[in-house]
Enzyme design. Sequence first.
Site, PDB file in Angstrom:
ATOM      1  N   ARG A  66      53.701  27.036  11.142  1.00  0.00           N
ATOM      2  CA  ARG A  66      52.935  25.794  11.225  1.00  0.00           C
ATOM      3  C   ARG A  66      53.269  25.071  12.519  1.00  0.00           C
ATOM      4  NH1 ARG A  66      55.091  21.396   9.582  1.00  0.00           N
ATOM      5  NH2 ARG A  66      56.085  22.313   7.748  1.00  0.00           N
ATOM      6  N   TYR A 123      26.921  15.603  16.324  1.00  0.00           N
ATOM      7  CA  TYR A 123      27.009  16.570  15.245  1.00  0.00           C
ATOM      8  C   TYR A 123      27.177  15.845  13.915  1.00  0.00           C
ATOM      9  CZ  TYR A 123      29.392  19.901  12.173  1.00  0.00           C
ATOM     10  OH  TYR A 123      29.780  20.658  11.104  1.00  0.00           O
ATOM     11  N   ASP A 160      33.187  16.146  23.537  1.00  0.00           N
ATOM     12  CA  ASP A 160      32.969  17.381  22.792  1.00  0.00           C
ATOM     13  C   ASP A 160      32.222  18.335  23.714  1.00  0.00           C
ATOM     14  OD1 ASP A 160      32.033  19.438  21.155  1.00  0.00           O
ATOM     15  OD2 ASP A 160      31.815  18.126  19.416  1.00  0.00           O
ATOM     16  N   LYS A 162      32.138  28.354  17.747  1.00  0.00           N
ATOM     17  CA  LYS A 162      30.865  28.545  18.418  1.00  0.00           C
ATOM     18  C   LYS A 162      31.018  29.491  19.615  1.00  0.00           C
ATOM     19  CE  LYS A 162      29.422  25.402  15.455  1.00  0.00           C
ATOM     20  NZ  LYS A 162      30.618  24.749  14.918  1.00  0.00           N
TER      21      LYS A 162
END
Length: 384
Positions: free
Chosen positions: A54, A107, A179, A204
Amino acid sequence: MSDRYTSQHFETLAIHAGNTADPLTGAVVPPIYQVSTYKQDGVGGLRGGYEYSRSANPTRTALEENLAALEGGRRGLAFASGLAAEDCLLRTLLSPGDHVVIPNDAYGGTFRLFAKVVARWGVDWSVADTSDPASVRAALTPRTKVVWVETPSNPLLGITDVAAVAQIAREAGARLVVDNTFATPYLQQPLALGADIVVHSLTKYMGGHSDVVGGALIVADQELGEELAYHQNAMGAVAGPFDSWLVLRGTKTLSVRMDRHSENAGKVADMLTRHARVTHVLYPGLPDHPGHEVAAKQMRAFGGMVSFRVQGGEEAAVEVCNRAQVFTLGESLGGVESLIEHPGRMTHASAAGSALEVPGDLVRLSVGIENVDDLLSDIQQALG
């Protein structure tokens, strides 16, 4: 980022940054370290800084070095999804009573995060047309800590002048977040234009093959990077080693894919401008797009996303989506295959009834890298 990569071109960085040959076997592709914990050389004696995956994992580290190099940043962080990256960023930067400026075209998941989650713990937000710097300036308050931008935006393909908005945010003492999912660092590098933080949905174009979910933050300031890394470890939404490996594989071909995406999308957009059933084409590569000049200044090419509006309203737009054959009806974007969707009923349904609601007659295309003649024929038959 290693000094080894600082003077090389993008295409070289994409293949080599973070991709150090395995010291044990000489494997040219970094291994998938599918491991949760690491043997320590005595209490507190960590090998290479690794203790628990982690906190850090060698495969994720390789990806993070690659991302930082491609965006020209000081620190990259990889997350389990784009929204996980956004959540970590907002909880790191904001406190109750702070204010954020968000775009009027964003978005749907980002809007939902602000409107339904972040607002519940006392953070205010307001909407601005970020393609108009004056609108951004007017939306600022003394409590504004973050200005949020998508360029090109999702799904209306709006363009924001990053340098101009960065100056406005800096004067107000706010951080500019961009973004960069639609453009990718191959087409646009917001940090070089004055942004403070870049956000990516690695799902993406960066992954590029519709087979992985991930997100990223890349920052220009090392101290901010350390602060984000602390919160990432505390919150735990990290990218797994196999997902990191898949994205690292994807970034190697990013430049050649984006060249083809952009080339195909330009031809599709041009065809749509001449179709009798299309009322409006949204693509920054078109000379009559209101953001064309800014996009040409800050982008290498105009990307693979095209949106358009059709005669007959919402039902007609849905029918176009349903009739497509080469274009797959599905959410997401940025894979090698072409996708088609109806934003109002799919990716942006959460924005219905808000200032970010999208037109019902809108269709969004993620133009892939297939033969462009097949794509043109498919859209033409779908439009009828």
